[in-house]
Design a protein around this motif. Structure first.
Motif, PDB file in Angstrom:
ATOM      1  N   LEU A 140       0.822  -1.203   0.000  1.00 10.09           N
ATOM      2  CA  LEU A 140       0.000   0.000   0.000  1.00 10.09           C
ATOM      3  C   LEU A 140       0.860   1.258   0.000  1.00 10.09           C
ATOM      4  O   LEU A 140       1.879   1.322   0.686  1.00 10.09           O
ATOM      5  CB  LEU A 140      -0.882  -0.005   1.250  1.00 10.09           C
ATOM      6  N   THR A 141       0.441   2.242  -0.782  1.00 11.89           N
ATOM      7  CA  THR A 141       1.031   3.577  -0.731  1.00 11.89           C
ATOM      8  C   THR A 141      -0.109   4.581  -0.843  1.00 11.89           C
ATOM      9  O   THR A 141      -1.161   4.276  -1.405  1.00 11.89           O
ATOM     10  CB  THR A 141       2.096   3.783  -1.825  1.00 11.89           C
ATOM     11  N   THR A 142       0.107   5.761  -0.295  1.00 14.42           N
ATOM     12  CA  THR A 142      -0.914   6.806  -0.320  1.00 14.42           C
ATOM     13  C   THR A 142      -0.357   8.030  -1.023  1.00 14.42           C
ATOM     14  O   THR A 142       0.751   8.477  -0.729  1.00 14.42           O
ATOM     15  CB  THR A 142      -1.350   7.179   1.113  1.00 14.42           C
ATOM     16  N   VAL A 143      -1.128   8.547  -1.973  1.00 13.69           N
ATOM     17  CA  VAL A 143      -0.763   9.755  -2.701  1.00 13.69           C
ATOM     18  C   VAL A 143      -1.965  10.691  -2.656  1.00 13.69           C
ATOM     19  O   VAL A 143      -3.059  10.320  -3.110  1.00 13.69           O
ATOM     20  CB  VAL A 143      -0.388   9.448  -4.169  1.00 13.69           C
ATOM     21  N   LYS A 144      -1.767  11.875  -2.088  1.00 17.72           N
ATOM     22  CA  LYS A 144      -2.823  12.890  -2.001  1.00 17.72           C
ATOM     23  C   LYS A 144      -4.114  12.312  -1.428  1.00 17.72           C
ATOM     24  O   LYS A 144      -5.187  12.431  -2.017  1.00 17.72           O
ATOM     25  CB  LYS A 144      -3.067  13.528  -3.359  1.00 17.72           C
ATOM     26  N   ASP A 145      -4.027  11.651  -0.292  1.00 19.05           N
ATOM     27  CA  ASP A 145      -5.165  11.076   0.434  1.00 19.05           C
ATOM     28  C   ASP A 145      -5.868   9.935  -0.296  1.00 19.05           C
ATOM     29  O   ASP A 145      -6.958   9.532   0.083  1.00 19.05           O
ATOM     30  CB  ASP A 145      -6.201  12.145   0.788  1.00 19.05           C
ATOM     31  N   LEU A 158      -4.245  -3.614  -9.225  1.00 22.35           N
ATOM     32  CA  LEU A 158      -4.110  -2.356  -8.521  1.00 22.35           C
ATOM     33  C   LEU A 158      -5.491  -1.891  -8.077  1.00 22.35           C
ATOM     34  O   LEU A 158      -6.396  -1.725  -8.897  1.00 22.35           O
ATOM     35  CB  LEU A 158      -3.483  -1.322  -9.439  1.00 22.35           C
ATOM     36  N   PHE A 159      -5.632  -1.736  -6.773  1.00 25.22           N
ATOM     37  CA  PHE A 159      -6.884  -1.292  -6.173  1.00 25.22           C
ATOM     38  C   PHE A 159      -6.702   0.156  -5.721  1.00 25.22           C
ATOM     39  O   PHE A 159      -5.674   0.505  -5.139  1.00 25.22           O
ATOM     40  CB  PHE A 159      -7.241  -2.170  -4.969  1.00 25.22           C
ATOM     41  N   VAL A 160      -7.710   0.988  -5.977  1.00 23.98           N
ATOM     42  CA  VAL A 160      -7.642   2.406  -5.623  1.00 23.98           C
ATOM     43  C   VAL A 160      -8.801   2.726  -4.696  1.00 23.98           C
ATOM     44  O   VAL A 160      -9.960   2.421  -5.008  1.00 23.98           O
ATOM     45  CB  VAL A 160      -7.706   3.289  -6.892  1.00 23.98           C
ATOM     46  N   ALA A 193       4.033   3.293 -10.733  1.00 24.51           N
ATOM     47  CA  ALA A 193       2.757   3.227 -11.445  1.00 24.51           C
ATOM     48  C   ALA A 193       2.325   4.632 -11.823  1.00 24.51           C
ATOM     49  O   ALA A 193       2.427   5.557 -11.010  1.00 24.51           O
ATOM     50  CB  ALA A 193       1.702   2.574 -10.556  1.00 24.51           C
ATOM     51  N   GLN A 194       1.866   4.794 -13.059  1.00 22.64           N
ATOM     52  CA  GLN A 194       1.323   6.067 -13.521  1.00 22.64           C
ATOM     53  C   GLN A 194      -0.127   5.851 -13.915  1.00 22.64           C
ATOM     54  O   GLN A 194      -0.439   4.945 -14.682  1.00 22.64           O
ATOM     55  CB  GLN A 194       2.105   6.597 -14.709  1.00 22.64           C
ATOM     56  N   THR A 237      -2.877  13.096 -14.248  1.00 21.07           N
ATOM     57  CA  THR A 237      -1.923  12.000 -14.137  1.00 21.07           C
ATOM     58  C   THR A 237      -1.362  11.990 -12.708  1.00 21.07           C
ATOM     59  O   THR A 237      -1.019  13.024 -12.165  1.00 21.07           O
ATOM     60  CB  THR A 237      -0.781  12.154 -15.146  1.00 21.07           C
ATOM     61  N   THR A 238      -1.302  10.788 -12.130  1.00 25.04           N
ATOM     62  CA  THR A 238      -0.765  10.597 -10.799  1.00 25.04           C
ATOM     63  C   THR A 238       0.248   9.465 -10.829  1.00 25.04           C
ATOM     64  O   THR A 238       0.072   8.499 -11.567  1.00 25.04           O
ATOM     65  CB  THR A 238      -1.898  10.230  -9.803  1.00 25.04           C
ATOM     66  N   SER A 239       1.301   9.595 -10.052  1.00 26.37           N
ATOM     67  CA  SER A 239       2.307   8.540  -9.933  1.00 26.37           C
ATOM     68  C   SER A 239       2.329   8.006  -8.507  1.00 26.37           C
ATOM     69  O   SER A 239       2.126   8.755  -7.564  1.00 26.37           O
ATOM     70  CB  SER A 239       3.695   9.075 -10.270  1.00 26.37           C
ATOM     71  N   ALA A 240       2.561   6.711  -8.411  1.00 29.84           N
ATOM     72  CA  ALA A 240       2.700   6.065  -7.087  1.00 29.84           C
ATOM     73  C   ALA A 240       3.888   5.113  -7.169  1.00 29.84           C
ATOM     74  O   ALA A 240       4.144   4.508  -8.206  1.00 29.84           O
ATOM     75  CB  ALA A 240       1.430   5.310  -6.732  1.00 29.84           C
TER      76      ALA A 240
END
Length: 124
Positions: A35-40, A54-56, A108-109, A116-119
């Motif tokens: 798990l990683t968190t980007v912008k909540d 990939l689950f969001v 991941a993009q 566009t978001t990257s994790a």
């Protein structure tokens, strides 16, 4: 003066515990992945030798990924593998043959609604 310093230090420490507690409880892998968190927003990557998923989730609720595109880059030593993930139900997914050893770094993009978001992930 020492009592005043102790009081302030204790207050800051306790308020930090109160702030960290509830938020950390919401950010746990629900599918057994990394798990990683980007912008909540939580991104959970489940990486197996034959499937990448990939689950969001936004605040614990699944995000509609039906109009999302994603590209994952797997980096393991000198090996680099790029994979396109496609929407499948409540997740993004790709099937094939993947090098997913512990320590593999994953970038991941995501593209959705013109954003566009990257994790980044490190497999365990």
């Amino acid at each position: 003066m020492k009592f005043h310093t102790l009081l302030i230090t204790s207050s800051l420490f306790l308020s930090g515990l109160a702030w960290a507690g509830p938020h950390d409880a919401d950010h746990k892998p629900m599918q057994g992945g990394v798990l990683t968190t980007v912008k909540d927003v939580d991104y959970e990557l489940v990486a197996k030798p034959d499937v990448l998923q990939l689950f969001v989730r936004d605040h614990g609720k699944p995000v509609d990924v039906s109009k999302t595109t994603a590209k994952v880059t797997l980096l393991s030593g000198a090996d680099k593998q790029e994979v396109e993930l496609k929407p499948t139900g409540d997740k993004l997914e790709a099937k094939g043959s993947f090098k997913v050893a512990p320590g593999t770094k994953v970038v991941a993009q995501f593209s959705s609604a013109g954003k566009t978001t990257s994790a980044r992930f490190v497999l365990k």
